[in-house]
Design an enzyme around this catalytic site. Structure first.
Site, PDB file in Angstrom:
ATOM      1  N   SER A  51      43.659  39.240  38.697  1.00  0.00           N
ATOM      2  CA  SER A  51      43.894  39.418  37.254  1.00  0.00           C
ATOM      3  C   SER A  51      45.296  38.979  36.863  1.00  0.00           C
ATOM      4  O   SER A  51      46.200  38.919  37.689  1.00  0.00           O
ATOM      5  CB  SER A  51      43.709  40.889  36.876  1.00  0.00           C
ATOM      6  OG  SER A  51      42.500  41.396  37.404  1.00  0.00           O
TER       7      SER A  51
HETATM    8  N1  SAH Z   1      41.947  43.868  41.580  1.00  0.00           N
HETATM    9  C1  SAH Z   1      41.620  42.561  42.083  1.00  0.00           C
HETATM   10  C2  SAH Z   1      40.817  41.771  41.090  1.00  0.00           C
HETATM   11  C3  SAH Z   1      39.643  41.115  41.730  1.00  0.00           C
HETATM   12  S1  SAH Z   1      38.442  40.447  40.635  1.00  0.00           S
HETATM   13  C4  SAH Z   1      42.861  41.833  42.568  1.00  0.00           C
HETATM   14  O1  SAH Z   1      43.978  42.333  42.378  1.00  0.00           O
HETATM   15  O2  SAH Z   1      42.713  40.759  43.166  1.00  0.00           O
HETATM   16  C5  SAH Z   1      37.224  41.734  40.607  1.00  0.00           C
HETATM   17  C6  SAH Z   1      36.543  42.053  41.907  1.00  0.00           C
HETATM   18  O3  SAH Z   1      35.531  43.019  41.619  1.00  0.00           O
HETATM   19  C7  SAH Z   1      35.851  40.897  42.621  1.00  0.00           C
HETATM   20  O4  SAH Z   1      36.389  40.742  43.893  1.00  0.00           O
HETATM   21  C8  SAH Z   1      34.383  41.322  42.665  1.00  0.00           C
HETATM   22  O5  SAH Z   1      33.726  40.948  43.862  1.00  0.00           O
HETATM   23  C9  SAH Z   1      34.522  42.842  42.585  1.00  0.00           C
HETATM   24  N2  SAH Z   1      33.329  43.574  42.158  1.00  0.00           N
HETATM   25  C10 SAH Z   1      32.416  43.261  41.198  1.00  0.00           C
HETATM   26  N3  SAH Z   1      31.456  44.210  41.130  1.00  0.00           N
HETATM   27  C11 SAH Z   1      31.776  45.156  42.083  1.00  0.00           C
HETATM   28  C12 SAH Z   1      31.167  46.367  42.517  1.00  0.00           C
HETATM   29  N4  SAH Z   1      30.023  46.831  41.990  1.00  0.00           N
HETATM   30  N5  SAH Z   1      31.766  47.055  43.514  1.00  0.00           N
HETATM   31  C13 SAH Z   1      32.911  46.620  44.084  1.00  0.00           C
HETATM   32  N6  SAH Z   1      33.524  45.472  43.731  1.00  0.00           N
HETATM   33  C14 SAH Z   1      32.964  44.746  42.729  1.00  0.00           C
END
Ligand code: SAH
Length: 207
Positions: A51
């Site tokens: 993000s």
């Molecule tokens: N906080 C992260 C942002 C990653 S983007 C960072 O700092 O890099 C959001 C993430 O949410 C993705 O990796 C995606 O695979 C995950 N995601 C989506 N649905 C999810 C779920 N039901 N449970 C766990 N992770 C999930």
């Protein structure tokens, strides 16, 4: 980057401090390192993104501003969507314990590699479907989602402590994604709709 966050309205000293300590360039691909401190989301593999720093800071500030966190600091936090582990590292500096769940094994492992050298003893990396929360760590002072769904899973509300706060991107009727804040109070759940955001989709199951 931190000066820009402060100029953009982020005031909580603990959040600015955490954002200055965690080196974002360590979480992105070597080809993207020169963009690591720009206010932009960047690809982290498997069609997911880290993000924007301003959004990470904004959401963290909402967590530390919760009723329950104002006295005694922020306790246990559950993050849905570990991704590359960047936000979990930031959270580790503002919360006592961080439980973070990722549904994609490749990213769960990437986060473990990225975080290993930081030796953050209060970060617990979990592989699973975050739509079910993580009951073993509940109740949480805060729950923060890094992926946007259509509705808030019941498990998240159930696992939130009294006085706790949930911050998540959510689609409104019509599809517009906004930041949603839910506070658990003695009088029930209080919901506020904040600004529009753009997050990757929340998906069920593991892969
Ligand atoms: N906080 C992260 C942002 C990653 S983007 C960072 O700092 O890099 C959001 C993430 O949410 C993705 O990796 C995606 O695979 C995950 N995601 C989506 N649905 C999810 C779920 N039901 N449970 C766990 N992770 C999930």
């Amino acid at each position: 980057m931190v000066q820009k966050l402060a100029a953009g309205g982020i005031c909580a000293p603990s959040v600015l401090q955490a954002m200055s300590v965690v080196e974002r360039h360590r979480f992105v691909d070597s080809a993207l390192v020169n963009q690591a401190y720009e206010d932009t989301s960047l690809p982290i593999g498997l069609a997911q993104t880290i993000s924007k720093p301003s959004v990470v800071a904004r959401m963290c500030e909402l967590l530390v501003g919760a009723e329950g966190a104002r006295t005694g600091g922020l306790g246990r936090v559950l993050e849905i969507g570990t991704g590359c582990g960047y936000q979990a590292a930031v959270l580790s500096h503002i919360a006592r314990e961080v439980y973070t769940v990722e549904r994609l094994r490749g990213l769960h492992e990437k986060a473990r590699d990225n975080l290993r050298h930081l030796r953050l003893a209060n970060v617990h990396l979990l592989f699973g479907d975050g739509m079910q929360g993580y009951a073993k760590g509940a109740p949480y002072a805060a729950i923060i989602a890094a992926a946007g769904g259509e509705a808030v899973p019941q498990a998240w509300c159930d696992q939130l402590a009294m006085g706790g706060r949930l911050v998540a991107p959510m689609a409104l009727v019509g599809g517009q994604q906004v930041l949603l804040v839910i506070d658990k109070t003695a009088h029930g759940l209080k919901q506020s709709v904040l600004e529009p955001v753009h997050f990757v989709p929340l998906k069920s199951g593991i892969a």
